[in-house]
Design a protein around this motif. Structure first.
Motif, PDB file in Angstrom:
ATOM      1  N   ASP A  66      69.403  15.233 -30.419  1.00 18.05           N
ATOM      2  CA  ASP A  66      70.074  15.540 -29.213  1.00 18.05           C
ATOM      3  C   ASP A  66      70.124  14.437 -28.491  1.00 18.05           C
ATOM      4  N   VAL A  67      70.981  13.335 -27.916  1.00 19.61           N
ATOM      5  CA  VAL A  67      69.960  12.062 -27.062  1.00 19.61           C
ATOM      6  C   VAL A  67      71.001  12.944 -26.030  1.00 19.61           C
ATOM      7  N   LEU A  68      71.619  13.848 -25.578  1.00 20.52           N
ATOM      8  CA  LEU A  68      71.911  14.529 -24.222  1.00 20.52           C
ATOM      9  C   LEU A  68      70.797  14.866 -23.806  1.00 20.52           C
ATOM     10  N   ALA A 126      65.343  14.860 -20.458  1.00 19.65           N
ATOM     11  CA  ALA A 126      63.645  15.379 -20.935  1.00 19.65           C
ATOM     12  C   ALA A 126      63.656  14.142 -20.396  1.00 19.65           C
ATOM     13  N   ILE A 127      63.747  12.567 -20.163  1.00 18.71           N
ATOM     14  CA  ILE A 127      63.258  11.938 -19.940  1.00 18.71           C
ATOM     15  C   ILE A 127      63.369  12.165 -18.656  1.00 18.71           C
ATOM     16  N   ASN A 128      64.920  11.739 -17.894  1.00 17.44           N
ATOM     17  CA  ASN A 128      64.806  11.070 -16.533  1.00 17.44           C
ATOM     18  C   ASN A 128      64.821  12.337 -15.924  1.00 17.44           C
ATOM     19  N   LEU A 129      65.005  13.499 -16.166  1.00 15.92           N
ATOM     20  CA  LEU A 129      64.972  14.686 -15.490  1.00 15.92           C
ATOM     21  C   LEU A 129      63.574  15.763 -15.444  1.00 15.92           C
ATOM     22  N   GLY A 130      63.022  15.326 -16.460  1.00 16.21           N
ATOM     23  CA  GLY A 130      61.849  16.358 -16.676  1.00 16.21           C
ATOM     24  C   GLY A 130      61.836  17.754 -17.183  1.00 16.21           C
ATOM     25  N   ASN A 131      63.637  17.756 -18.290  1.00 18.31           N
ATOM     26  CA  ASN A 131      63.847  18.752 -18.223  1.00 18.31           C
ATOM     27  C   ASN A 131      65.137  19.380 -19.152  1.00 18.31           C
ATOM     28  N   PRO A 132      64.999  19.107 -20.723  1.00 14.56           N
ATOM     29  CA  PRO A 132      66.013  19.126 -21.712  1.00 14.56           C
ATOM     30  C   PRO A 132      66.920  20.139 -21.396  1.00 14.56           C
ATOM     31  N   ARG A 143      71.789   4.755 -22.979  1.00 13.65           N
ATOM     32  CA  ARG A 143      71.351   5.779 -23.612  1.00 13.65           C
ATOM     33  C   ARG A 143      71.955   5.992 -24.890  1.00 13.65           C
ATOM     34  N   ILE A 144      73.134   6.609 -25.065  1.00 19.25           N
ATOM     35  CA  ILE A 144      73.985   7.012 -25.991  1.00 19.25           C
ATOM     36  C   ILE A 144      74.104   5.304 -26.348  1.00 19.25           C
ATOM     37  N   ALA A 145      74.451   4.653 -26.031  1.00 18.33           N
ATOM     38  CA  ALA A 145      74.913   3.516 -26.262  1.00 18.33           C
ATOM     39  C   ALA A 145      73.865   2.848 -27.384  1.00 18.33           C
ATOM     40  N   ARG A 146      72.671   2.594 -26.625  1.00 19.22           N
ATOM     41  CA  ARG A 146      71.716   1.940 -27.619  1.00 19.22           C
ATOM     42  C   ARG A 146      70.889   2.764 -28.493  1.00 19.22           C
ATOM     43  N   THR A 147      71.661   3.931 -28.435  1.00 13.85           N
ATOM     44  CA  THR A 147      70.198   5.160 -29.732  1.00 13.85           C
ATOM     45  C   THR A 147      71.282   4.726 -30.942  1.00 13.85           C
ATOM     46  N   ASN A 148      73.068   4.346 -30.522  1.00  8.56           N
ATOM     47  CA  ASN A 148      73.985   4.452 -32.188  1.00  8.56           C
ATOM     48  C   ASN A 148      73.650   3.413 -32.280  1.00  8.56           C
ATOM     49  N   ARG A 149      72.827   1.841 -31.238  1.00  2.00           N
ATOM     50  CA  ARG A 149      72.925   0.099 -31.929  1.00  2.00           C
ATOM     51  C   ARG A 149      71.392   0.905 -32.662  1.00  2.00           C
ATOM     52  N   ALA A 150      70.636   1.170 -32.153  1.00  2.00           N
ATOM     53  CA  ALA A 150      69.189   1.525 -32.843  1.00  2.00           C
ATOM     54  C   ALA A 150      69.765   2.727 -34.517  1.00  2.00           C
ATOM     55  N   ILE A 151      69.836   3.469 -34.453  1.00  2.00           N
ATOM     56  CA  ILE A 151      70.744   4.094 -35.582  1.00  2.00           C
ATOM     57  C   ILE A 151      71.036   3.321 -36.232  1.00  2.00           C
TER      58      ILE A 151
END
Length: 212
Positions: free
Chosen positions: A173-175, A180-186, A198-206
């Protein structure tokens, strides 16, 4: 995360050790952790918050403290006020972070003293106090310790564990992670900053780690 060999060498061992220490162990967890870290630190090039802005529009867009009437619209008087903070990072930090998270008022200097540091951008006095406990470091007295790769990597991994972020990584759950990290609340309904990156970096890392 694509980066020069020297930067890879500087951060690989500290990050590997930190992930092992704080329980970020599966390929999926590691992929999400590194992706979020890559966004927050601009591929580990920025481990100290940049508070030097050149346009009033950007200042007002980034910091809600400049929403003087609370309508979440950029007004002319807000832009005029923000101009007084351009290229004045210390003044800006002391204003936007005053009275938040254990910080004192503007005159205390806590906003600047406890600005974002480390790859996860640890911020505010309470945040430094908590991280100091988790890492066994005197961060309230010496917040610049988080600029060192070993301490910065450990702080990022400790923050991840302390906030239970493996839960969202395991669920892919990237969103929620980004909120959680940027807004303090998932579970926030707001859109986190830089979600597309963030999504693009996650897809590349995966893909690189075979964590699908």
């Amino acid at each position: 995360m694509q980066m020069p060999a020297a930067r890879v060498q500087r951060w690989t061992q500290p990050l590997n050790a930190a992930m092992a220490e704080f329980g970020i162990t599966t390929r999926r967890q590691i992929a999400h952790f590194l992706a979020q870290l890559g966004h927050e630190s601009v591929s580990l090039t920025r481990v100290e918050e940049n508070l030097s802005y050149s346009t009033a529009e950007r200042v007002v867009a980034v910091f809600r403290r400049f929403d003087l009437n609370g309508n979440r619209k950029i007004e002319p008087e807000e832009l005029a006020f923000a101009k007084g903070f351009l290229s004045k990072p210390q003044k800006l930090a002391n204003y936007v972070y005053a009275g938040r998270g254990g910080n004192g008022n503007e005159a205390s200097g806590d906003g600047w003293r406890y600005r974002g540091r480390g790859p996860i951008q640890n911020t505010l006095k309470n945040g430094y106090a908590r991280m100091g406990v988790l890492l066994g470091l005197p961060l309230l007295q010496n917040p610049d310790l988080l600029l060192e790769p070993v301490n910065g990597a450990r702080a990022a991994a400790a923050y991840w564990k302390d906030n239970g972020l493996n839960r969202w990584a395991d669920a892919a759950d990237v969103l929620a992670l980004s909120r959680a990290i940027n807004l303090g609340n998932p579970r926030s309904k707001a859109k986190p900053e830089g979600l597309e990156d963030r999504i693009a970096r996650t897809n590349r890392a995966i893909a690189l780690l075979g964590a699908a």
